[in-house]
Write a protein that holds these residues in place. Sequence first.
Motif, mmCIF file in Angstrom:
data_model
loop_
_atom_site.group_PDB
_atom_site.id
_atom_site.type_symbol
_atom_site.label_atom_id
_atom_site.label_comp_id
_atom_site.label_asym_id
_atom_site.label_seq_id
_atom_site.Cartn_x
_atom_site.Cartn_y
_atom_site.Cartn_z
ATOM 1 N N ARG A 119 0.815 -1.210 0.000
ATOM 2 C CA ARG A 119 0.000 0.000 0.000
ATOM 3 C C ARG A 119 0.857 1.272 0.000
ATOM 4 N NH1 ARG A 119 -4.442 -2.125 4.478
ATOM 5 N NH2 ARG A 119 -5.762 -3.271 3.000
ATOM 6 N N LYS A 120 2.022 1.194 0.601
ATOM 7 C CA LYS A 120 2.899 2.376 0.643
ATOM 8 C C LYS A 120 3.403 2.769 -0.742
ATOM 9 C CE LYS A 120 6.049 2.556 3.888
ATOM 10 N NZ LYS A 120 7.071 2.095 4.845
ATOM 11 N N GLN A 121 3.324 1.877 -1.683
ATOM 12 C CA GLN A 121 3.716 2.224 -3.044
ATOM 13 C C GLN A 121 2.701 3.149 -3.706
ATOM 14 O OE1 GLN A 121 4.576 -1.315 -5.327
ATOM 15 N NE2 GLN A 121 5.782 -2.230 -3.681
ATOM 16 N N LYS A 122 1.473 3.167 -3.185
ATOM 17 C CA LYS A 122 0.408 3.958 -3.789
ATOM 18 C C LYS A 122 -0.122 5.067 -2.891
ATOM 19 C CE LYS A 122 -1.314 0.123 -6.623
ATOM 20 N NZ LYS A 122 -2.503 -0.712 -6.964
ATOM 21 N N PHE A 123 0.134 4.948 -1.572
ATOM 22 C CA PHE A 123 -0.458 5.900 -0.626
ATOM 23 C C PHE A 123 0.568 6.330 0.416
ATOM 24 C CE2 PHE A 123 -3.783 2.874 -1.948
ATOM 25 C CZ PHE A 123 -4.644 3.743 -2.606
ATOM 26 N N ASP A 124 0.275 7.450 1.071
ATOM 27 C CA ASP A 124 1.043 7.892 2.226
ATOM 28 C C ASP A 124 0.216 7.644 3.480
ATOM 29 O OD1 ASP A 124 3.345 8.769 0.889
ATOM 30 O OD2 ASP A 124 2.460 10.733 0.476
ATOM 31 N N PHE A 125 0.908 7.496 4.616
ATOM 32 C CA PHE A 125 0.230 7.126 5.850
ATOM 33 C C PHE A 125 0.691 7.969 7.029
ATOM 34 C CE2 PHE A 125 0.150 3.354 3.165
ATOM 35 C CZ PHE A 125 -1.167 2.940 3.273
ATOM 36 N N SER A 126 -0.230 8.193 7.959
ATOM 37 C CA SER A 126 0.064 8.854 9.239
ATOM 38 C C SER A 126 -0.536 7.975 10.327
ATOM 39 C CB SER A 126 -0.558 10.250 9.285
ATOM 40 O OG SER A 126 -0.060 11.073 8.240
ATOM 41 N N SER A 127 0.306 7.326 11.114
ATOM 42 C CA SER A 127 -0.165 6.325 12.072
ATOM 43 C C SER A 127 -0.910 6.964 13.240
ATOM 44 C CB SER A 127 1.016 5.500 12.592
ATOM 45 O OG SER A 127 1.981 6.336 13.200
ATOM 46 N N TYR A 128 -1.949 6.273 13.708
ATOM 47 C CA TYR A 128 -2.689 6.779 14.866
ATOM 48 C C TYR A 128 -3.185 5.688 15.805
ATOM 49 C CZ TYR A 128 -6.950 5.604 12.228
ATOM 50 O OH TYR A 128 -7.926 4.951 11.527
ATOM 51 N N ARG A 129 -3.082 4.421 15.423
ATOM 52 C CA ARG A 129 -3.404 3.327 16.329
ATOM 53 C C ARG A 129 -2.547 2.129 15.974
ATOM 54 N NH1 ARG A 129 -8.700 2.639 14.562
ATOM 55 N NH2 ARG A 129 -8.454 0.440 15.064
ATOM 56 N N PHE A 130 -2.331 1.257 16.949
ATOM 57 C CA PHE A 130 -1.708 -0.027 16.667
ATOM 58 C C PHE A 130 -2.791 -1.012 16.247
ATOM 59 C CE2 PHE A 130 1.643 1.591 19.555
ATOM 60 C CZ PHE A 130 2.709 1.478 18.680
ATOM 61 N N ASP A 131 -2.441 -1.877 15.330
ATOM 62 C CA ASP A 131 -3.356 -2.899 14.836
ATOM 63 C C ASP A 131 -3.282 -4.097 15.769
ATOM 64 O OD1 ASP A 131 -4.919 -4.635 13.431
ATOM 65 O OD2 ASP A 131 -3.735 -4.611 11.599
ATOM 66 N N LEU A 132 -4.339 -4.307 16.545
ATOM 67 C CA LEU A 132 -4.387 -5.424 17.476
ATOM 68 C C LEU A 132 -5.579 -6.322 17.171
ATOM 69 C CD1 LEU A 132 -3.641 -3.660 20.888
ATOM 70 C CD2 LEU A 132 -2.032 -4.812 19.359
ATOM 71 N N LEU A 133 -5.389 -7.610 17.385
ATOM 72 C CA LEU A 133 -6.454 -8.598 17.215
ATOM 73 C C LEU A 133 -6.730 -9.255 18.558
ATOM 74 C CD1 LEU A 133 -5.180 -10.323 13.940
ATOM 75 C CD2 LEU A 133 -6.962 -8.558 14.139
ATOM 76 N N GLY A 134 -8.016 -9.409 18.874
ATOM 77 C CA GLY A 134 -8.386 -9.999 20.150
ATOM 78 C C GLY A 134 -9.122 -11.310 19.981
ATOM 79 N N ILE A 135 -8.959 -12.191 20.943
ATOM 80 C CA ILE A 135 -9.718 -13.433 20.998
ATOM 81 C C ILE A 135 -10.637 -13.338 22.211
ATOM 82 C CG2 ILE A 135 -9.599 -15.937 21.308
ATOM 83 C CD1 ILE A 135 -7.024 -15.959 19.775
ATOM 84 N N TYR A 136 -11.941 -13.483 21.951
ATOM 85 C CA TYR A 136 -12.955 -13.296 22.989
ATOM 86 C C TYR A 136 -13.788 -14.562 23.155
ATOM 87 C CZ TYR A 136 -11.832 -8.355 23.176
ATOM 88 O OH TYR A 136 -11.170 -7.175 23.364
ATOM 89 N N THR A 137 -14.166 -14.825 24.395
ATOM 90 C CA THR A 137 -15.013 -15.967 24.721
ATOM 91 C C THR A 137 -16.130 -15.515 25.641
ATOM 92 O OG1 THR A 137 -14.963 -18.280 25.457
ATOM 93 C CG2 THR A 137 -13.764 -16.690 26.790
ATOM 94 N N ARG A 138 -17.116 -16.360 25.863
ATOM 95 C CA ARG A 138 -18.204 -15.968 26.768
ATOM 96 C C ARG A 138 -17.666 -15.857 28.193
ATOM 97 N NH1 ARG A 138 -19.042 -21.502 26.041
ATOM 98 N NH2 ARG A 138 -19.620 -22.684 27.939
ATOM 99 N N THR A 139 -18.246 -14.954 28.944
ATOM 100 C CA THR A 139 -17.741 -14.632 30.277
ATOM 101 C C THR A 139 -17.708 -15.834 31.201
ATOM 102 O OG1 THR A 139 -18.511 -12.354 30.063
ATOM 103 C CG2 THR A 139 -18.104 -13.159 32.286
ATOM 104 N N ASP A 140 -18.727 -16.703 31.115
ATOM 105 C CA ASP A 140 -18.786 -17.858 32.012
ATOM 106 C C ASP A 140 -18.211 -19.123 31.382
ATOM 107 O OD1 ASP A 140 -20.721 -18.257 30.122
ATOM 108 O OD2 ASP A 140 -22.333 -18.789 31.510
ATOM 109 N N GLY A 141 -17.464 -18.969 30.284
ATOM 110 C CA GLY A 141 -16.906 -20.123 29.598
ATOM 111 C C GLY A 141 -15.646 -20.655 30.245
#
Length: 324
Positions: free
Chosen positions: A150-172
């Motif tokens: 993407r940097k070959q076509k666009f410029d970027f200004s960072s504002y968040r880190f890309d994070l992925l979460g794994i979620y389960t039911r509270t009582d699981g």
Amino acid sequence: MTASRRRRLSTSTVLIATVFALGVGGIVYSRVAQRGDAAAPRSQPLAGADAPALTGTADPQAQALLPPGFRFVTPGTLTVATHPAQLPLADYGADSRQIVGVEPDIAKLIADGLGLKLVLVPVAWPDWPLGLQSGKYDAVISNITVTEARKQKFDFSSYRFDLLGIYTRTDGPIQAVTSPADVAGLKVVVGASTNQDQILREWDRQNIAAGLKPVEYQYFDDAVVGRLAVITGRADVSFEPNATGAYSARDGKVRRVGLFPGGWPEAAAISVTTRKGSGLAEAVTHALNTQIASGTYAQALQRWNVSEEAVARSETNPPGLPNL
């Protein structure tokens, strides 16, 4: 994967901090904390579909960085495209017209810093690259991860880190997912053809090669239906952008059991996207850093429960993922 790294990823009792350098200014990634509890405690109520607009700090220096002769879509206005699909990122407000979320908030802070009026343009995700290149809008703020392609076509200004979460039911029964082996045999809700889908398939490949049970993939067109599958126990966990998972966890029905960088095992930055070589990125980056310094940036992230994704400093064109 080496044996030492496998042992490192399998630690399941306390914080796992992975440090990545992002950008010339040295954005330090230290958000990947493998914890068995839910998202970080909140000190104020979360915003919702009726969230009021924030006001950013004016930034004369950023305004001076606007390239002479830059042709905004509308003079005096910053036209920003975003994809209104799901909070806390972006969605339609209570009036079904105003777009609210952390992405619109960031756009408003930048526009205020640059002394411009903000106009948000709803756009389908596949349409933003061509629309930006053709000049339909000045910038895109829509959870876009920086990649080298993407940097070959666009410029970027960072504002968040890309994070992925794994979620389960509270009582699981699941308490922590800290390594690929922890998802073996689980029913996992995941978005088709997403970054997390690719990561999960790599984990699954490793597990099967090691003689472990395969993952059972659960795909849903509707995120609400997928979340319901986790809550009711029809699925074990969801693997999704941490922002959407953390926001959903506000009702206490799900809890987070895993946190990973969006480019696992590499880190990535979510960034404001502008046309390549337009010169707008430097002004946007400066405006973002002014909001970081003044506290308005932290306010925006906190009210949508994504403070864990905060960057210490915005960078122009930070290193991107080699591929998605």
